[in-house]
Design an enzyme around this catalytic site. Structure first.
Site, mmCIF file in Angstrom:
data_model
loop_
_atom_site.group_PDB
_atom_site.id
_atom_site.type_symbol
_atom_site.label_atom_id
_atom_site.label_comp_id
_atom_site.label_asym_id
_atom_site.label_seq_id
_atom_site.Cartn_x
_atom_site.Cartn_y
_atom_site.Cartn_z
ATOM 1 N N HIS A 1 1.002 6.787 1.575
ATOM 2 C CA HIS A 1 1.386 6.100 0.497
ATOM 3 C C HIS A 1 3.010 6.116 0.714
ATOM 4 O O HIS A 1 3.577 5.910 -0.227
ATOM 5 C CB HIS A 1 0.775 6.586 -0.567
ATOM 6 C CG HIS A 1 -0.768 6.223 -0.855
ATOM 7 N ND1 HIS A 1 -1.461 6.547 -1.628
ATOM 8 C CD2 HIS A 1 -1.602 5.432 0.102
ATOM 9 C CE1 HIS A 1 -2.599 6.298 -1.434
ATOM 10 N NE2 HIS A 1 -2.686 5.318 -0.472
ATOM 11 N N CYS B 1 16.527 -3.838 6.209
ATOM 12 C CA CYS B 1 17.221 -3.337 7.514
ATOM 13 C C CYS B 1 16.576 -1.865 7.306
ATOM 14 O O CYS B 1 16.846 -1.323 8.429
ATOM 15 C CB CYS B 1 18.511 -3.410 7.354
ATOM 16 S SG CYS B 1 19.536 -2.288 6.116
ATOM 17 N N SER C 1 -8.351 15.294 -3.461
ATOM 18 C CA SER C 1 -8.369 13.684 -3.375
ATOM 19 C C SER C 1 -9.673 13.388 -3.993
ATOM 20 O O SER C 1 -10.876 14.063 -3.603
ATOM 21 C CB SER C 1 -8.203 13.303 -2.260
ATOM 22 O OG SER C 1 -8.443 11.834 -2.119
ATOM 23 N N ASN D 1 -12.113 20.088 -4.532
ATOM 24 C CA ASN D 1 -11.756 19.142 -5.479
ATOM 25 C C ASN D 1 -12.426 19.554 -6.794
ATOM 26 O O ASN D 1 -13.548 20.257 -6.694
ATOM 27 C CB ASN D 1 -12.093 17.722 -5.240
ATOM 28 C CG ASN D 1 -11.253 16.732 -6.095
ATOM 29 O OD1 ASN D 1 -9.961 16.836 -5.922
ATOM 30 N ND2 ASN D 1 -11.955 15.958 -6.548
HETATM 31 ZN ZN LIG Z 1 19.894 -3.626 4.259
#
Ligand SMILES: [Zn+2]
Length: 253
Positions: A126, A137, A200, A225
Site C-alpha cells: 500500500h 515524474c 492483519s 492476530n
Molecule cells: Zn514532477
C-alpha cells in the site's frame, strides 16, 4: 500424556521458526498499534470518522488535494515520532539471522525500515506515507517541503519540475495496486516454507490471497492476530494474542 498437545502456542511458534528455512512475514496494522500508529479501519479509526478520499477525487480537484494534505499533515506527529515495536524488532532480528528474506506489509508507516530492515527487503503493498512523490515524474518530496509550501501558499503544491500533483507515496482507494511489489510478494510467498501473517485481519484485498497461496504451495501457515480471521481454520498455528508479546522472544535472535 501427549507431549505435543501440552506444548504452548508460544513454544510451537518457536519450533516452527527454528525449523523453517525461509520465513515470509506478512504484516498489517496490528504490528504497529503499540507504536501509536492508529488502525484506520478499526472502530473509532479515522476512516470511520472521515470518508477516505479516493484517487479519482484527488486528481479531480484542488480542494480534494488540499483536504487530503490537510489530513495527512495533521497526523504527522503520530507518524514522525513512531518508533518500531517489539514485532518489528523481532522480524529485523530474523532478517539479520538470514531466516527472513523480506517482509511483505500492508502498512505505510516505514517502521520495518526504521527497525533496520533495508528498504529493498520491505515489500510495501500500500506504499509509504512518510514521503511524497510527483504522480507524473516520480520525483520524491519530503513532507516538510510540502508543509512549508502549503502554509506559504494556502494550497497544496505541485511538482517544481513538471507541475504534476504531489501525493504521499501511498496507494489510495481506487488507485491501481503497485505491480512490482505485488509480483515480488507473490514470488516470496511461493518461495517460503513458513508464512506468518501478523496483525492483519486478512480481509482487505489483496492481503487475503497470500496466506492461501502459501498454504496451497505447501508452506506452513501461522496467524498472529488479536481477532479471529477467516483463515484460522487453515492455519497450522493461530496465536490470538498481543503481537508484541507473541514476537518479543525472537528479538534476541
Ligand atoms: Zn514532477
Amino acid at each position: 500424556m501427549d507431549e505435543r498437545a501440552a506444548t504452548t502456542p508460544a513454544a510451537r511458534l518457536g519450533d516452527l521458526i527454528a525449523g523453517a528455512r525461509t520465513i515470509v512475514p506478512f504484516t498489517g496494522a496490528g504490528i504497529s498499534t503499540e507504536c501509536g500508529i492508529p488502525d484506520f479501519r478499526s472502530p473509532g479509526g479515522i476512516w470511520t470518522k472521515y470518508r477516505p478520499i479516493p484517487f479519482d477525487e484527488f486528481l479531480a480537484s484542488q480542494e480534494m488535494r488540499d483536504e487530503t494534505w490537510r489530513r495527512r499533515l495533521a497526523m504527522d506527529a503520530q507518524f514522525s515520532t513512531a518508533r518500531p515495536g517489539r514485532g518489528h524488532l523481532a522480524l529485523a532480528a530474523l532478517f539479520r539471522a538470514g531466516k527472513v528474506p523480506a517482509v511483505i506489509t500492508q502498512n505505510i508507516d516505514n517502521l520495518h525500515q526504521a527497525s533496520g530492515i533495508p528498504d529493498t527487503a520491505v515489500v510495501e503493498l500500500h506504499g509509504n506515507t512518510t514521503y511524497a512523490t510527483c504522480l507524473d515524474c516520480a520525483r520524491r518530496y519530503e513532507l516538510a517541503w510540502v508543509r512549508e509550501r502549503f502554509s506559504a501558499a494556502g494550497r497544496s503544491p505541485e511538482c517544481a519540475d513538471c507541475g504534476g500533483y504531489i501525493k504521499t507515496a501511498t496507494i489510495s482507494f481506487g488507485q491501481a495496486m503497485p505491480e512490482g511489489p505485488m509480483r515480488r510478494a507473490e514470488e516470496l510467498t511461493l518461495a517460503c516454507d513458513l508464512f506468518v501473517a501478523i496483525g492483519s485481519s486478512l480481509v482487505v484485498w489483496p492481503a487475503a490471497g497470500f496466506p492461501l497461496m502459501a498454504k496451497r504451495n505447501g508452506a506452513a501457515l501461522v496467524i498472529i492476530n488479536r481477532e479471529p480471521t477467516e483463515f484460522d481454520d487453515l492455519a497450522n498455528l493461530v496465536i490470538r494474542n498481543d503481537i508484541g508479546d507473541a514476537l518479543a522472544p525472537f528479538i534476541a535472535h
